[in-house]
Scaffold this motif. Structure first.
Motif, PDB file in Angstrom:
ATOM      1  N   ALA A   1       0.834  -1.206   0.000  1.00  0.00           N
ATOM      2  CA  ALA A   1       0.000   0.000   0.000  1.00  0.00           C
ATOM      3  C   ALA A   1       0.868   1.256   0.000  1.00  0.00           C
ATOM      4  CB  ALA A   1      -0.928  -0.003   1.211  1.00  0.00           C
ATOM      5  N   GLU A   2       1.924   1.231   0.778  1.00  0.00           N
ATOM      6  CA  GLU A   2       2.803   2.405   0.848  1.00  0.00           C
ATOM      7  C   GLU A   2       3.581   2.603  -0.453  1.00  0.00           C
ATOM      8  OE1 GLU A   2       2.985   1.709   5.624  1.00  0.00           O
ATOM      9  OE2 GLU A   2       4.568   0.916   4.322  1.00  0.00           O
ATOM     10  N   ILE A   3       4.062   1.522  -1.022  1.00  0.00           N
ATOM     11  CA  ILE A   3       4.790   1.611  -2.295  1.00  0.00           C
ATOM     12  C   ILE A   3       3.870   2.110  -3.408  1.00  0.00           C
ATOM     13  CG2 ILE A   3       5.927   0.269  -4.105  1.00  0.00           C
ATOM     14  CD1 ILE A   3       6.999  -1.573  -1.865  1.00  0.00           C
ATOM     15  N   SER A   4       2.678   1.525  -3.491  1.00  0.00           N
ATOM     16  CA  SER A   4       1.755   1.889  -4.583  1.00  0.00           C
ATOM     17  C   SER A   4       1.293   3.332  -4.478  1.00  0.00           C
ATOM     18  CB  SER A   4       0.549   0.941  -4.584  1.00  0.00           C
ATOM     19  OG  SER A   4      -0.216   1.092  -3.402  1.00  0.00           O
ATOM     20  N   THR A   5       1.020   3.794  -3.265  1.00  0.00           N
ATOM     21  CA  THR A   5       0.553   5.177  -3.118  1.00  0.00           C
ATOM     22  C   THR A   5       1.685   6.171  -3.367  1.00  0.00           C
ATOM     23  OG1 THR A   5       0.873   4.997  -0.711  1.00  0.00           O
ATOM     24  CG2 THR A   5      -1.354   4.628  -1.563  1.00  0.00           C
ATOM     25  N   LEU A   6       2.880   5.855  -2.895  1.00  0.00           N
ATOM     26  CA  LEU A   6       4.025   6.725  -3.163  1.00  0.00           C
ATOM     27  C   LEU A   6       4.293   6.818  -4.668  1.00  0.00           C
ATOM     28  CD1 LEU A   6       6.423   5.523  -0.325  1.00  0.00           C
ATOM     29  CD2 LEU A   6       5.617   7.877  -0.597  1.00  0.00           C
ATOM     30  N   TRP A   7       4.226   5.681  -5.334  1.00  0.00           N
ATOM     31  CA  TRP A   7       4.451   5.630  -6.786  1.00  0.00           C
ATOM     32  C   TRP A   7       3.413   6.461  -7.530  1.00  0.00           C
ATOM     33  CZ3 TRP A   7       1.786   3.827 -11.093  1.00  0.00           C
ATOM     34  CH2 TRP A   7       2.535   3.587 -12.250  1.00  0.00           C
ATOM     35  N   THR A   8       2.143   6.281  -7.167  1.00  0.00           N
ATOM     36  CA  THR A   8       1.053   7.018  -7.817  1.00  0.00           C
ATOM     37  C   THR A   8       1.161   8.508  -7.578  1.00  0.00           C
ATOM     38  OG1 THR A   8      -0.435   5.106  -7.588  1.00  0.00           O
ATOM     39  CG2 THR A   8      -1.460   7.265  -7.955  1.00  0.00           C
ATOM     40  N   LEU A   9       1.412   8.886  -6.329  1.00  0.00           N
ATOM     41  CA  LEU A   9       1.486  10.306  -5.987  1.00  0.00           C
ATOM     42  C   LEU A   9       2.701  10.973  -6.628  1.00  0.00           C
ATOM     43  CD1 LEU A   9       0.465  10.245  -2.210  1.00  0.00           C
ATOM     44  CD2 LEU A   9      -0.950  10.819  -4.193  1.00  0.00           C
TER      45      LEU A   9
END
Length: 339
Positions: free
Chosen positions: A11-19
């Motif tokens: 969740a942290e990786i995906s949100t950081l990547w998206t943002l």
């Protein structure tokens, strides 16, 4: 165990990547806007939005570096042409910042709710608060200038009331009269008119400035779809004698010189499409008249099919980055063992 020692979750990786991708795109769009803005008050809020997007991008970049995680390619100066003539009016830019702030508030709050690591939560909370501040300032400025698109009004009821029949939920049965729209439904219809207006104007600008013929044709399709959806929502409101929100006087110029790369424009429309589909899902869940729910599902399907066509086009031209993935254990098992 300190948060620095805890590995980043999916969740942290995906949100950081998206943002990171979203803020990277915003940096170059807002940088171009600042080149051709005449109103000093509008310039001030665009500059603040630019600084926030730039700071956010750097903050996320620092997290990737600290965690020794590959940095997304995202966007660069190669995706921006500051020599391109003025393409958008100042008023449109102001509404654009308002719309992106709305998308940002929804995105940041969703990201914040999905992760656990304390330092990342703190980071997202800061992003959210800064975005809320921009939203407040842009809304205030639109009101001061008499440009704000106000939602429809209604009469004040004399008292609270209960739903007296299940016919309240009817909408598709031709033998049962439809009730009038409630204020929740009117709000969502109005908001979706506004967001589609921004999408229609943006895709119009991109259709006349894109370099690739397929991209130009795709932007025309996006514009047409947004226009049809606006008509559907306005028609739904007017059937109940409710005035749809009136768009302000924002426009685009006749310039055909691209300020942005085709890659950036396609990504941007993809982001707007995803936000729009999310808005439709929220509206469908909140609407209690069955015909509205079905209508939102139909429009969502249309938007999703067109978004898929855009994604295929991005893959074809190698413009789409692959999101971080989990390990393919079956493939690893097939790999010859190294001694």
């Amino acid at each position: 165990m300190s948060h620095e020692m805890v590995k980043l979750s999916c969740a942290e990786i995906s949100t950081l990547w998206t943002l990171y991708l979203n803020n990277s795109m915003s940096v170059y769009v807002l940088k171009y806007y600042l080149e051709y803005v005449e109103d000093p008050e509008i310039r001030k809020v665009i500059a603040e939005a630019y600084d926030i997007a730039s700071d956010n991008e750097q903050e996320i970049k620092h997290v990737f570096w600290k965690e020794q995680y590959p940095l997304p390619i995202a966007f660069s100066e190669n995706d921006l042409n500051l020599k391109a003539p003025r393409l958008f009016s100042d008023t449109f830019k102001l509404f654009y910042v308002l719309q992106m702030a709305k998308i940002g508030m929804v995105t940041y709050s969703g990201c914040l709710a999905s992760i656990s690591r304390k330092d990342i939560r703190s980071l997202y909370q800061t992003f959210l608060l800064k975005t809320v501040d921009v939203f407040q300032k842009v809304t205030d400025l639109l009101l001061e200038k008499g440009l704000y698109v106000k939602k429809p009004y209604t009469t004040i009821p004399s008292s609270a009331m209960m739903v007296e029949s299940t016919n309240y939920f009817s909408g598709i049965n031709p033998f049962v009269d439809k009730r009038t729209l409630n204020t929740i439904e009117v709000t969502h219809l109005s908001m979706n008119i506004e967001t589609n207006q921004i999408g229609m104007m943006l895709s119009t600008a991109f259709s006349q400035s894109a370099m690739n013929e397929e991209v130009r044709e795709y932007m025309v399709k996006v514009k047409s779809l947004a226009k049809n959806h606006i008509h559907t929502f306005i028609q739904t409101l007017t059937k109940d004698d409710v005035q749809g929100p009136m768009s302000s006087d924002f426009s685009i110029t006749a310039s055909t010189v691209p300020p942005f790369s085709d890659k950036l424009m396609m990504f941007h429309i993809g982001l707007m499409s995803a936000a729009g589909i999310g808005n439709y899902a929220t509206a469908a869940a909140a609407s209690q008249r069955s015909d509205l729910v079905i209508k939102y599902e139909k429009l969502s399907s249309e938007a999703a099919l067109l978004a898929k066509e855009g994604a295929d086009l991005m893959v074809k031209h190698r413009w789409m980055e692959k999101p971080p993935s989990t390990a393919d254990r079956n493939r690893l098992a097939e790999k010859p063992q190294e001694l």
